[in-house]
Design a protein around this motif. Structure first.
Motif, PDB file in Angstrom:
ATOM      1  N   VAL A   1      43.213   4.022 -27.211  1.00 33.64           N
ATOM      2  CA  VAL A   1      43.817   5.317 -26.894  1.00 33.64           C
ATOM      3  C   VAL A   1      43.424   6.416 -27.870  1.00 33.64           C
ATOM      4  CG1 VAL A   1      45.755   4.337 -25.628  1.00 33.64           C
ATOM      5  CG2 VAL A   1      46.012   4.825 -28.043  1.00 33.64           C
ATOM      6  N   ALA A   2      42.925   6.057 -29.050  1.00 28.74           N
ATOM      7  CA  ALA A   2      42.485   7.089 -30.002  1.00 28.74           C
ATOM      8  C   ALA A   2      41.352   7.930 -29.425  1.00 28.74           C
ATOM      9  CB  ALA A   2      42.033   6.440 -31.313  1.00 28.74           C
ATOM     10  N   SER A   3      40.614   7.367 -28.477  1.00 30.61           N
ATOM     11  CA  SER A   3      39.513   8.110 -27.860  1.00 30.61           C
ATOM     12  C   SER A   3      39.986   8.978 -26.698  1.00 30.61           C
ATOM     13  CB  SER A   3      38.451   7.136 -27.354  1.00 30.61           C
ATOM     14  OG  SER A   3      38.996   6.349 -26.311  1.00 30.61           O
TER      15      SER A   3
ATOM     16  N   ALA B   1      52.220   9.001 -10.171  1.00 28.63           N
ATOM     17  CA  ALA B   1      50.859   8.841 -10.686  1.00 28.63           C
ATOM     18  C   ALA B   1      50.691   9.607 -11.998  1.00 28.63           C
ATOM     19  CB  ALA B   1      49.848   9.350  -9.656  1.00 28.63           C
ATOM     20  N   PHE B   2      49.856   9.039 -12.879  1.00 29.87           N
ATOM     21  CA  PHE B   2      49.474   9.765 -14.092  1.00 29.87           C
ATOM     22  C   PHE B   2      48.032   9.430 -14.443  1.00 29.87           C
ATOM     23  CE2 PHE B   2      51.353   5.837 -15.692  1.00 29.87           C
ATOM     24  CZ  PHE B   2      50.590   5.475 -16.791  1.00 29.87           C
ATOM     25  N   GLU B   3      47.458  10.261 -15.307  1.00 32.73           N
ATOM     26  CA  GLU B   3      46.059  10.081 -15.675  1.00 32.73           C
ATOM     27  C   GLU B   3      45.902  10.010 -17.179  1.00 32.73           C
ATOM     28  OE1 GLU B   3      44.081  14.471 -15.846  1.00 32.73           O
ATOM     29  OE2 GLU B   3      44.541  13.724 -13.829  1.00 32.73           O
ATOM     30  N   LEU B   4      44.864   9.307 -17.592  1.00 37.18           N
ATOM     31  CA  LEU B   4      44.499   9.165 -18.993  1.00 37.18           C
ATOM     32  C   LEU B   4      43.039   9.582 -19.081  1.00 37.18           C
ATOM     33  CD1 LEU B   4      45.423   8.113 -21.766  1.00 37.18           C
ATOM     34  CD2 LEU B   4      44.852   5.811 -20.994  1.00 37.18           C
ATOM     35  N   SER B   5      42.735  10.584 -19.927  1.00 36.64           N
ATOM     36  CA  SER B   5      41.385  11.160 -19.948  1.00 36.64           C
ATOM     37  C   SER B   5      40.734  11.113 -21.317  1.00 36.64           C
ATOM     38  CB  SER B   5      41.443  12.629 -19.517  1.00 36.64           C
ATOM     39  OG  SER B   5      41.955  12.743 -18.223  1.00 36.64           O
ATOM     40  N   THR B   6      39.421  10.876 -21.296  1.00 31.98           N
ATOM     41  CA  THR B   6      38.584  11.030 -22.485  1.00 31.98           C
ATOM     42  C   THR B   6      37.640  12.195 -22.194  1.00 31.98           C
ATOM     43  OG1 THR B   6      36.807   9.601 -21.699  1.00 31.98           O
ATOM     44  CG2 THR B   6      38.599   8.529 -22.908  1.00 31.98           C
ATOM     45  N   ARG B   7      36.705  12.428 -23.082  1.00 38.11           N
ATOM     46  CA  ARG B   7      35.733  13.502 -22.840  1.00 38.11           C
ATOM     47  C   ARG B   7      34.899  13.239 -21.583  1.00 38.11           C
ATOM     48  NH1 ARG B   7      36.212  13.928 -28.252  1.00 38.11           N
ATOM     49  NH2 ARG B   7      36.083  16.005 -29.154  1.00 38.11           N
ATOM     50  N   SER B   8      34.660  11.957 -21.277  1.00 39.05           N
ATOM     51  CA  SER B   8      33.725  11.637 -20.204  1.00 39.05           C
ATOM     52  C   SER B   8      34.329  10.945 -18.988  1.00 39.05           C
ATOM     53  CB  SER B   8      32.613  10.744 -20.763  1.00 39.05           C
ATOM     54  OG  SER B   8      33.173   9.555 -21.275  1.00 39.05           O
TER      55      SER B   8
ATOM     56  N   ALA C   1      32.072   4.609 -23.542  1.00 41.06           N
ATOM     57  CA  ALA C   1      32.054   6.017 -23.934  1.00 41.06           C
ATOM     58  C   ALA C   1      32.859   6.243 -25.207  1.00 41.06           C
ATOM     59  CB  ALA C   1      32.614   6.882 -22.812  1.00 41.06           C
ATOM     60  N   ALA C   2      33.973   5.547 -25.315  1.00 41.54           N
ATOM     61  CA  ALA C   2      34.856   5.759 -26.456  1.00 41.54           C
ATOM     62  C   ALA C   2      34.325   5.116 -27.725  1.00 41.54           C
ATOM     63  CB  ALA C   2      36.243   5.201 -26.133  1.00 41.54           C
ATOM     64  N   THR C   3      33.648   3.985 -27.592  1.00 41.53           N
ATOM     65  CA  THR C   3      33.252   3.241 -28.792  1.00 41.53           C
ATOM     66  C   THR C   3      31.752   3.211 -29.013  1.00 41.53           C
ATOM     67  OG1 THR C   3      33.093   1.157 -27.587  1.00 41.53           O
ATOM     68  CG2 THR C   3      35.242   1.715 -28.563  1.00 41.53           C
ATOM     69  N   GLY C   4      30.995   3.600 -27.993  1.00 43.89           N
ATOM     70  CA  GLY C   4      29.547   3.519 -28.112  1.00 43.89           C
ATOM     71  C   GLY C   4      29.037   2.096 -27.954  1.00 43.89           C
TER      72      GLY C   4
ATOM     73  N   MET D   1      36.679   1.074 -15.989  1.00 44.19           N
ATOM     74  CA  MET D   1      37.270   1.128 -17.305  1.00 44.19           C
ATOM     75  C   MET D   1      36.262   0.717 -18.369  1.00 44.19           C
ATOM     76  SD  MET D   1      40.097   2.262 -16.616  1.00 44.19           S
ATOM     77  CE  MET D   1      40.850   2.485 -15.058  1.00 44.19           C
ATOM     78  N   ALA D   2      35.299  -0.097 -17.994  1.00 43.42           N
ATOM     79  CA  ALA D   2      34.297  -0.503 -18.978  1.00 43.42           C
ATOM     80  C   ALA D   2      33.521   0.710 -19.467  1.00 43.42           C
ATOM     81  CB  ALA D   2      33.358  -1.542 -18.373  1.00 43.42           C
ATOM     82  N   SER D   3      33.233   1.648 -18.575  1.00 41.17           N
ATOM     83  CA  SER D   3      32.502   2.832 -19.008  1.00 41.17           C
ATOM     84  C   SER D   3      33.334   3.654 -19.971  1.00 41.17           C
ATOM     85  CB  SER D   3      32.068   3.675 -17.813  1.00 41.17           C
ATOM     86  OG  SER D   3      33.192   4.203 -17.155  1.00 41.17           O
ATOM     87  N   LEU D   4      34.647   3.658 -19.787  1.00 45.29           N
ATOM     88  CA  LEU D   4      35.518   4.359 -20.729  1.00 45.29           C
ATOM     89  C   LEU D   4      35.410   3.698 -22.096  1.00 45.29           C
ATOM     90  CD1 LEU D   4      37.621   6.473 -21.378  1.00 45.29           C
ATOM     91  CD2 LEU D   4      39.355   4.831 -20.738  1.00 45.29           C
ATOM     92  N   TRP D   5      35.436   2.373 -22.115  1.00 44.97           N
ATOM     93  CA  TRP D   5      35.309   1.652 -23.380  1.00 44.97           C
ATOM     94  C   TRP D   5      33.977   1.994 -24.040  1.00 44.97           C
ATOM     95  CZ3 TRP D   5      37.836  -0.776 -26.982  1.00 44.97           C
ATOM     96  CH2 TRP D   5      37.124  -1.531 -27.898  1.00 44.97           C
TER      97      TRP D   5
END
Length: 143
Positions: A75-77, A93-100, A7-10, A1-5
């Motif tokens: 979640v905006a990302s 099960a469900f998924e939450l996706s960003t670009r990466s 990726a989403a915020t830089g 999840m850290a990589s999502l953070w």
């Protein structure tokens, strides 16, 4: 999840003030979900809190001002939130996706799954940066 953070915020570090969100006070949705770890792909049960466009998770359900989230997702990302039973071969099960990145969660029931998908989906729309207030066109104002 850290990589999502990241990726989403830089950002390379998670913020410790969580943009001033008082996650312990009047959240939009709370509940237990099972989530997959980012590095060690084990499934762990966590208490989730959705508030002001951020999805926080904690080890236990006693969330106070002094609680420290185990993680947070802006979640905006996120681009999509949808069922993922066919992907994981797990019920609810469900998924939450960003670009990466894509994260997977498991709810305790079909209703809980649908409620989380709806709440997160609404939050994505409300907090999305794709349309800002200045970009909204009021077609009725010229009448």
């Amino acid at each position: 999840m850290a990589s999502l953070w990241r990726a989403a915020t830089g950002q390379t570090e998670k913020p410790n003030d969580y943009d001033g969100v008082e996650f312990w006070l009047n959240p939009e949705r709370t509940g237990w979900l099972t989530k997959q770890g980012e590095y060690i792909k084990t499934w762990r049960r966590r208490w989730f809190v959705l508030k002001q466009g951020k999805l926080f998770w904690f080890k236990d359900s006693t969330v106070t001002r002094g609680s420290s989230p185990r993680g947070v997702i802006p979640v905006a990302s996120c681009l999509t939130v949808k069922g993922a039973e066919d992907v994981l071969n797990k019920q609810y099960a469900f998924e939450l996706s960003t670009r990466s990145d894509t994260m997977y969660f498991i709810a305790d029931s079909e209703k809980e799954k649908e409620d989380w998908i709806n709440s997160i989906g609404r939050s994505i729309v409300q907090h999305s940066r794709s349309v800002t207030d200045s970009e909204v066109v009021d077609y009725d104002s010229n009448k």
